[in-house]
Design a protein around this motif. Structure first.
Motif, PDB file in Angstrom:
ATOM      1  N   GLY A  45      19.943  21.978 -18.261  1.00 14.05           N
ATOM      2  CA  GLY A  45      19.614  20.570 -18.087  1.00 14.05           C
ATOM      3  C   GLY A  45      18.118  20.357 -17.977  1.00 14.05           C
ATOM      4  N   TRP A  46      17.764  19.101 -17.742  1.00 12.37           N
ATOM      5  CA  TRP A  46      16.358  18.710 -17.561  1.00 12.37           C
ATOM      6  C   TRP A  46      15.967  18.866 -16.094  1.00 12.37           C
ATOM      7  CZ3 TRP A  46      12.889  17.894 -21.285  1.00 12.37           C
ATOM      8  CH2 TRP A  46      13.339  17.562 -22.571  1.00 12.37           C
ATOM      9  N   TYR A  47      14.793  19.441 -15.873  1.00 14.54           N
ATOM     10  CA  TYR A  47      14.265  19.635 -14.522  1.00 14.54           C
ATOM     11  C   TYR A  47      12.809  19.172 -14.484  1.00 14.54           C
ATOM     12  CZ  TYR A  47      18.473  22.382 -13.830  1.00 14.54           C
ATOM     13  OH  TYR A  47      19.796  22.766 -13.735  1.00 14.54           O
ATOM     14  N   THR A  48      12.433  18.501 -13.406  1.00  9.99           N
ATOM     15  CA  THR A  48      11.065  18.020 -13.248  1.00  9.99           C
ATOM     16  C   THR A  48      10.240  19.045 -12.472  1.00  9.99           C
ATOM     17  OG1 THR A  48      11.763  15.697 -13.262  1.00  9.99           O
ATOM     18  CG2 THR A  48       9.606  16.188 -12.304  1.00  9.99           C
ATOM     19  N   PHE A  49       9.124  19.445 -13.061  1.00 13.72           N
ATOM     20  CA  PHE A  49       8.182  20.357 -12.431  1.00 13.72           C
ATOM     21  C   PHE A  49       6.983  19.524 -11.958  1.00 13.72           C
ATOM     22  CE2 PHE A  49      10.971  23.050 -14.639  1.00 13.72           C
ATOM     23  CZ  PHE A  49      10.790  24.376 -14.259  1.00 13.72           C
ATOM     24  N   ARG A  50       6.824  19.417 -10.655  1.00 13.33           N
ATOM     25  CA  ARG A  50       5.850  18.472 -10.091  1.00 13.33           C
ATOM     26  C   ARG A  50       4.802  19.186  -9.235  1.00 13.33           C
ATOM     27  NH1 ARG A  50       8.645  14.229  -6.461  1.00 13.33           N
ATOM     28  NH2 ARG A  50       8.496  15.910  -4.907  1.00 13.33           N
ATOM     29  N   HIS A  51       3.544  18.784  -9.417  1.00 13.59           N
ATOM     30  CA  HIS A  51       2.424  19.236  -8.583  1.00 13.59           C
ATOM     31  C   HIS A  51       1.879  18.021  -7.825  1.00 13.59           C
ATOM     32  CE1 HIS A  51       2.432  22.265 -11.824  1.00 13.59           C
ATOM     33  NE2 HIS A  51       1.721  23.078 -11.029  1.00 13.59           N
TER      34      HIS A  51
ATOM     35  N   SER B  56       0.817  -1.206   0.000  1.00 14.14           N
ATOM     36  CA  SER B  56       0.000   0.000   0.000  1.00 14.14           C
ATOM     37  C   SER B  56       0.850   1.255   0.000  1.00 14.14           C
ATOM     38  CB  SER B  56      -0.943   0.002   1.211  1.00 14.14           C
ATOM     39  OG  SER B  56      -0.206   0.100   2.411  1.00 14.14           O
ATOM     40  N   SER B  57       2.039   1.191   0.614  1.00 16.20           N
ATOM     41  CA  SER B  57       2.879   2.376   0.685  1.00 16.20           C
ATOM     42  C   SER B  57       3.650   2.622  -0.605  1.00 16.20           C
ATOM     43  CB  SER B  57       3.855   2.253   1.861  1.00 16.20           C
ATOM     44  OG  SER B  57       4.754   1.176   1.643  1.00 16.20           O
ATOM     45  N   HIS B  58       3.660   1.647  -1.501  1.00 20.15           N
ATOM     46  CA  HIS B  58       4.411   1.798  -2.744  1.00 20.15           C
ATOM     47  C   HIS B  58       3.533   1.629  -3.981  1.00 20.15           C
ATOM     48  CE1 HIS B  58       7.630   0.915   0.174  1.00 20.15           C
ATOM     49  NE2 HIS B  58       8.418   1.580  -0.640  1.00 20.15           N
ATOM     50  N   ALA B  59       2.218   1.473  -3.776  1.00 20.41           N
ATOM     51  CA  ALA B  59       1.351   1.114  -4.890  1.00 20.41           C
ATOM     52  C   ALA B  59       0.757   2.327  -5.576  1.00 20.41           C
ATOM     53  CB  ALA B  59       0.247   0.177  -4.395  1.00 20.41           C
ATOM     54  N   ALA B  60       1.519   3.405  -5.713  1.00 20.22           N
ATOM     55  CA  ALA B  60       1.057   4.540  -6.500  1.00 20.22           C
ATOM     56  C   ALA B  60       0.852   4.083  -7.940  1.00 20.22           C
ATOM     57  CB  ALA B  60       2.067   5.678  -6.425  1.00 20.22           C
ATOM     58  N   THR B  61      -0.225   4.541  -8.568  1.00 15.31           N
ATOM     59  CA  THR B  61      -0.602   4.070  -9.890  1.00 15.31           C
ATOM     60  C   THR B  61      -0.410   5.166 -10.927  1.00 15.31           C
ATOM     61  OG1 THR B  61      -2.268   2.623  -8.906  1.00 15.31           O
ATOM     62  CG2 THR B  61      -2.472   3.081 -11.259  1.00 15.31           C
ATOM     63  N   VAL B  62       0.395   4.896 -11.937  1.00 18.58           N
ATOM     64  CA  VAL B  62       0.554   5.836 -13.046  1.00 18.58           C
ATOM     65  C   VAL B  62      -0.653   5.674 -13.966  1.00 18.58           C
ATOM     66  CG1 VAL B  62       1.953   6.520 -15.019  1.00 18.58           C
ATOM     67  CG2 VAL B  62       3.068   5.782 -12.903  1.00 18.58           C
ATOM     68  N   LEU B  63      -1.507   6.707 -14.008  1.00 15.75           N
ATOM     69  CA  LEU B  63      -2.712   6.648 -14.822  1.00 15.75           C
ATOM     70  C   LEU B  63      -2.472   7.156 -16.242  1.00 15.75           C
ATOM     71  CD1 LEU B  63      -5.473   7.929 -12.358  1.00 15.75           C
ATOM     72  CD2 LEU B  63      -4.857   5.569 -12.906  1.00 15.75           C
ATOM     73  N   TYR B  64      -1.490   8.031 -16.381  1.00 18.66           N
ATOM     74  CA  TYR B  64      -1.225   8.633 -17.694  1.00 18.66           C
ATOM     75  C   TYR B  64       0.270   8.909 -17.820  1.00 18.66           C
ATOM     76  CZ  TYR B  64      -0.241  12.735 -20.597  1.00 18.66           C
ATOM     77  OH  TYR B  64       0.339  13.609 -21.479  1.00 18.66           O
TER      78      TYR B  64
ATOM     79  N   SER C 262      -0.748  13.318  -8.279  1.00 19.87           N
ATOM     80  CA  SER C 262       0.316  14.244  -8.659  1.00 19.87           C
ATOM     81  C   SER C 262       0.456  14.284 -10.171  1.00 19.87           C
ATOM     82  CB  SER C 262       1.648  13.838  -8.022  1.00 19.87           C
ATOM     83  OG  SER C 262       2.097  12.593  -8.539  1.00 19.87           O
ATOM     84  N   THR C 263       0.928  15.423 -10.682  1.00 20.97           N
ATOM     85  CA  THR C 263       1.266  15.550 -12.093  1.00 20.97           C
ATOM     86  C   THR C 263       2.718  16.022 -12.169  1.00 20.97           C
ATOM     87  OG1 THR C 263       0.598  17.888 -12.290  1.00 20.97           O
ATOM     88  CG2 THR C 263      -1.108  16.213 -12.612  1.00 20.97           C
ATOM     89  N   SER C 264       3.405  15.645 -13.226  1.00 21.07           N
ATOM     90  CA  SER C 264       4.797  16.076 -13.378  1.00 21.07           C
ATOM     91  C   SER C 264       5.146  16.194 -14.854  1.00 21.07           C
ATOM     92  CB  SER C 264       5.753  15.091 -12.687  1.00 21.07           C
ATOM     93  OG  SER C 264       5.671  13.804 -13.274  1.00 21.07           O
ATOM     94  N   LEU C 265       6.137  17.044 -15.125  1.00 25.32           N
ATOM     95  CA  LEU C 265       6.613  17.262 -16.480  1.00 25.32           C
ATOM     96  C   LEU C 265       8.087  17.618 -16.420  1.00 25.32           C
ATOM     97  CD1 LEU C 265       5.866  17.662 -19.540  1.00 25.32           C
ATOM     98  CD2 LEU C 265       5.610  20.096 -18.996  1.00 25.32           C
TER      99      LEU C 265
ATOM    100  N   GLN D 284       3.289  13.175 -16.968  1.00 29.40           N
ATOM    101  CA  GLN D 284       2.772  12.047 -16.166  1.00 29.40           C
ATOM    102  C   GLN D 284       1.720  12.509 -15.166  1.00 29.40           C
ATOM    103  OE1 GLN D 284       5.562   8.911 -15.019  1.00 29.40           O
ATOM    104  NE2 GLN D 284       4.954   9.193 -12.898  1.00 29.40           N
ATOM    105  N   LEU D 285       0.759  11.620 -14.903  1.00 24.18           N
ATOM    106  CA  LEU D 285      -0.216  11.776 -13.823  1.00 24.18           C
ATOM    107  C   LEU D 285      -0.236  10.488 -13.018  1.00 24.18           C
ATOM    108  CD1 LEU D 285      -3.730  13.361 -13.891  1.00 24.18           C
ATOM    109  CD2 LEU D 285      -3.426  11.116 -12.871  1.00 24.18           C
ATOM    110  N   THR D 286      -0.086  10.626 -11.698  1.00 25.24           N
ATOM    111  CA  THR D 286       0.009   9.460 -10.819  1.00 25.24           C
ATOM    112  C   THR D 286      -1.010   9.565  -9.705  1.00 25.24           C
ATOM    113  OG1 THR D 286       2.388   9.316 -11.247  1.00 25.24           O
ATOM    114  CG2 THR D 286       1.553   8.115  -9.335  1.00 25.24           C
TER     115      THR D 286
END
Length: 286
Positions: free
Chosen positions: A179-185, A24-32, A94-97, A249-251
């Motif tokens: 460089g590449w940077y992740t922008f996360r909400h 349960s603590s690791h079961a985050a689901t990537v929906l998109y 969460s969403t990230s790009l 991504q959306l998780t």
């Protein structure tokens, strides 16, 4: 033999509880997810470009995206982050790009701005509010970072547009390396209200800056929110057309263990302790 069976049964039950807790603590689901490996992709206004275009390596895979003004995505579909149903109840997500920031690249002059925002719907699928990264390129002596050095300055707010000066935001950060940077909400419930954590991470997942924004209105209970609406580069800040993006991504957040499951695990543990004490007393009496 009975005691041995009880021990084995209890041990298996505890093993189940431990497994359920870890899962349960690791079961985050990537929906998109869209890494721009296919063309067309799930973004409107984004062109697929191969690894190495303009000297830029893809963040992952063999392709990434080049956005135009007003580029946006529905992140798999409106309210997808709440399970895809309309009307639907809010779930933490969460969403990230990944965004490529070229500190020494062409096309950037002092004060060139871009915004990137992730918005949320109400439970009926209507737009409620944006949570934006406000960013700009600067080479002057004011603001965070090294004075008179090429750098991006990033802040956050609930608004986008040319008047949203990142230098004027709370706790802005400076990025001075290309460089590449992740922008996360990260959207989550806290005390019956919506909170959103915004963070910028480097390519090693080190958090360079983080900010917490509330829903923006005290009258917004969590029950009024649904799921995601969009990820968007507003056309009012044309610096977006000088960027590259990857790994959209959306998780959906990991589920918290059911109260009944937690109670069962607690009873198993208590039962094993009580049983062990009883066996000790019986052994001492004999």
């Amino acid at each position: 033999m009975k005691n041995m069976a009880n021990l084995i049964g209890g041990g298996l039950a505890l093993l189940f509880c431990a497994f359920a807790s870890v899962a349960s603590s690791h079961a985050a689901t990537v929906l998109y997810f869209d890494g721009f490996e296919s063309n067309p992709n799930t973004w409107s206004g984004v062109t697929q470009v191969p690894n190495g275009t303009d000297g830029v390596p893809s963040a992952s895979g063999s392709f990434h995206g080049s956005p135009s003004l007003n580029a946006f995505t529905q992140l798999g579909g409106y309210n997808f982050g709440a399970g895809g149903g309309v009307p639907t109840a809010f779930q933490d997500y969460s969403t990230s790009l990944d965004i490529y920031l070229d500190v020494g690249g062409s096309g950037w002059t002092n004060g060139t701005r871009f915004d990137y925002t992730s918005a949320i719907n109400d439970s009926d699928g209507n737009h409620v509010r944006d949570f934006a990264f406000n960013a700009g390129f600067y080479d002057d002596a004011t603001g965070p970072g090294s004075a008179n050095t090429d750098r991006f300055i990033i802040g956050t707010s609930n608004n986008t547009g040319p008047n949203e000066d990142p230098k004027a935001k709370s706790n802005p950060i400076a990025i001075e390396m290309t460089g590449w940077y992740t922008f996360r909400h990260t959207f989550y419930e806290s005390g019956g209200s919506l909170n959103v954590d915004l963070a910028v991470l480097d390519s090693s997942d080190v958090v360079l800056g983080s900010w917490m924004l509330t829903s923006g209105a005290p009258s917004d209970p969590i029950g009024d929110f649904g799921g995601n609406r969009y990820g968007w580069f507003p056309g009012t800040t044309p610096g977006a057309s000088n960027l590259f993006i990857d790994n959209s991504q959306l998780t959906l957040a990991a589920a918290v263990p059911e109260p009944a499951s937690l109670a069962f695990c607690a009873l198993v543990a208590i039962g094993m302790v009580v049983g062990e004490k009883r066996r000790r007393r019986q052994k001492e009496a004999s």
